[in-house]
Design an enzyme around this catalytic site. Structure first.
Site, PDB file in Angstrom:
ATOM      1  N   LYS A  57      13.918  35.295   0.695  1.00  0.00           N
ATOM      2  CA  LYS A  57      13.946  36.757   0.803  1.00  0.00           C
ATOM      3  C   LYS A  57      13.741  37.437  -0.544  1.00  0.00           C
ATOM      4  O   LYS A  57      13.090  38.480  -0.637  1.00  0.00           O
ATOM      5  CB  LYS A  57      15.273  37.216   1.422  1.00  0.00           C
ATOM      6  CG  LYS A  57      15.367  36.935   2.920  1.00  0.00           C
ATOM      7  CD  LYS A  57      16.580  37.631   3.525  1.00  0.00           C
ATOM      8  CE  LYS A  57      16.590  37.476   5.040  1.00  0.00           C
ATOM      9  NZ  LYS A  57      17.710  38.195   5.665  1.00  0.00           N
ATOM     10  N   LYS A 115       8.133  32.087  13.791  1.00  0.00           N
ATOM     11  CA  LYS A 115       9.140  32.653  14.684  1.00  0.00           C
ATOM     12  C   LYS A 115       8.797  34.100  15.025  1.00  0.00           C
ATOM     13  O   LYS A 115       8.297  34.833  14.170  1.00  0.00           O
ATOM     14  CB  LYS A 115      10.517  32.576  14.008  1.00  0.00           C
ATOM     15  CG  LYS A 115      11.680  32.934  14.914  1.00  0.00           C
ATOM     16  CD  LYS A 115      13.005  32.674  14.224  1.00  0.00           C
ATOM     17  CE  LYS A 115      13.340  33.711  13.202  1.00  0.00           C
ATOM     18  NZ  LYS A 115      14.741  33.657  12.751  1.00  0.00           N
ATOM     19  N   LYS A 174      10.662  40.801  13.932  1.00  0.00           N
ATOM     20  CA  LYS A 174      10.370  42.229  13.807  1.00  0.00           C
ATOM     21  C   LYS A 174       9.730  42.555  12.469  1.00  0.00           C
ATOM     22  O   LYS A 174       9.179  43.640  12.287  1.00  0.00           O
ATOM     23  CB  LYS A 174      11.651  43.039  14.001  1.00  0.00           C
ATOM     24  CG  LYS A 174      12.840  42.557  13.202  1.00  0.00           C
ATOM     25  CD  LYS A 174      14.144  42.922  13.891  1.00  0.00           C
ATOM     26  CE  LYS A 174      15.336  42.216  13.272  1.00  0.00           C
ATOM     27  NZ  LYS A 174      16.517  42.261  14.108  1.00  0.00           N
TER      28      LYS A 174
END
Length: 342
Positions: A117, A205, A208
């Site tokens: 991240k 995966k 969103k």
């Protein structure tokens, strides 16, 4: 769980940082519905985790209601399971600090999600993003949860929670104070949910965060939009195989068959017995009809609930009170163990 003698308790949560999609439903929420009938379940909206990266305050509040609406619309009963917002239960934050002092820097440095991240801008990432896994450990251990439904991307964090629990128990000579929380896996407490992949890339995966709107089916999508997204879903030119082994090396086909199987309650073999040898021109419309049939009632109920934020806030606040009734005695005992004046 070593010698732990406490109740079997399930804890899980979803972060309010985007719209709920089919992957969230099949991979987690639908299983929450099943688990609530048999176990002491606490299902949280993890809004404290959400602010590890910047969130617009008004949007965060709206997203918190959105997750709560998804839980309820899918069938989570707030009378059976405890449904609440993480920030409404002080034990999450207070226990996180104590566990920050138990966890070791080396352990947290091994967490790959922070590296993924933060990327090259790790120096500019928030301290909260770095210590996120310790807060997750506090989420679980504040309830002495024994079982946690987790996805592949969270298994490493659950291992950290186990390490922290073991070190706390050892350091304070309380060998069975915290349980060793275990992941919910297939065959234990039923299926734990399918891994639903992107409609545009069967190796990634469903998320969103994907820039393509067509990669993701949201729980609030209208029937027409769902059908359109499935029609545009990436596939391949070959007909469907007649046996599951034939899906190997065909990630998009495997994903679409997996979605059909999970929603219909059938096995991949059953789906292929019906559609094997046929092309996607036949299979996709059948899949679209099935998704619309299963998701549309949830979509309608979510929209209805989101139009009544006061009701959703009441559910969350009541749930936070019930959650606190569990966590307060545990937190008090932790404070006494570490030597705080209580």
């Amino acid at each position: 769980m070593s010698g732990y003698q406490g109740p079997t308790r399930v804890f899980s949560g979803i972060q309010p940082s985007g719209g709920m999609h089919l992957g969230n439903y099949l991979g987690a929420i639908r299983k929450f519905v099943d688990l609530q009938h048999e176990y002491d379940c606490h299902f949280c909206v993890v809004n404290m985790h959400a602010i590890t990266v910047w969130q617009d305050p008004q949007k965060l509040l709206e997203q918190t209601m959105h997750i709560a609406a998804a839980y309820l619309a899918a069938g989570v009963d707030p009378e059976k399971a405890v449904v609440f917002h993480q920030s409404g239960v002080r034990a999450h934050a207070e226990l996180a600090w104590i566990l920050n002092c138990v966890a070791r820097i080396g352990w947290v440095n091994r967490m790959t999600q922070f590296k993924d991240k933060a990327g090259k801008d790790a120096e500019r990432a928030s301290v909260g993003l770095y210590t996120y896994p310790v807060l997750m450990a506090a989420d679980i251990l504040a309830y002495k949860a024994t079982h946690v439904p987790v996805g592949e991307d969270q298994k490493q964090h659950l291992e950290l929670a186990r390490d922290i629990a073991a070190k706390f128990n050892h350091d304070y000579e309380k060998p069975d104070f915290f349980p060793q929380p275990e992941p919910l896996i297939k065959g234990q407490f039923g299926e734990t949910g399918a891994r639903i992949m992107s409609l545009r890339d069967g190796t990634m995966k469903m998320s969103k965060s994907n820039p393509s709107e067509n990669s993701c089916i949201y729980l609030t999508d209208e029937a027409e939009l769902i059908a359109k997204k499935i029609k545009k879903a990436k596939s391949d030119p070959e007909p469907l195989p007649t046996e599951p082994d034939g899906l190997e090396g065909r990630p998009e086909a495997k994903n679409l068959v997996g979605i059909f199987a999970t929603l219909s309650g059938k096995s991949e073999a059953d789906v292929l017995a019906e559609f094997g040898g046929q092309g996607f021109g036949v299979f996709k419309p059948a899949l679209a009809d099935l998704v619309v049939e299963k998701i549309s009632p949830i979509s309608e109920e979510m929209r209805r609930l989101e139009n009544d934020p006061a009701y959703l806030q009441g559910i969350l606040r009541k749930g936070a009170e019930r959650a606190s009734e569990v966590t307060e005695p545990i937190l008090k005992e932790v404070k006494e163990i570490v030597g705080y004046l209580v």
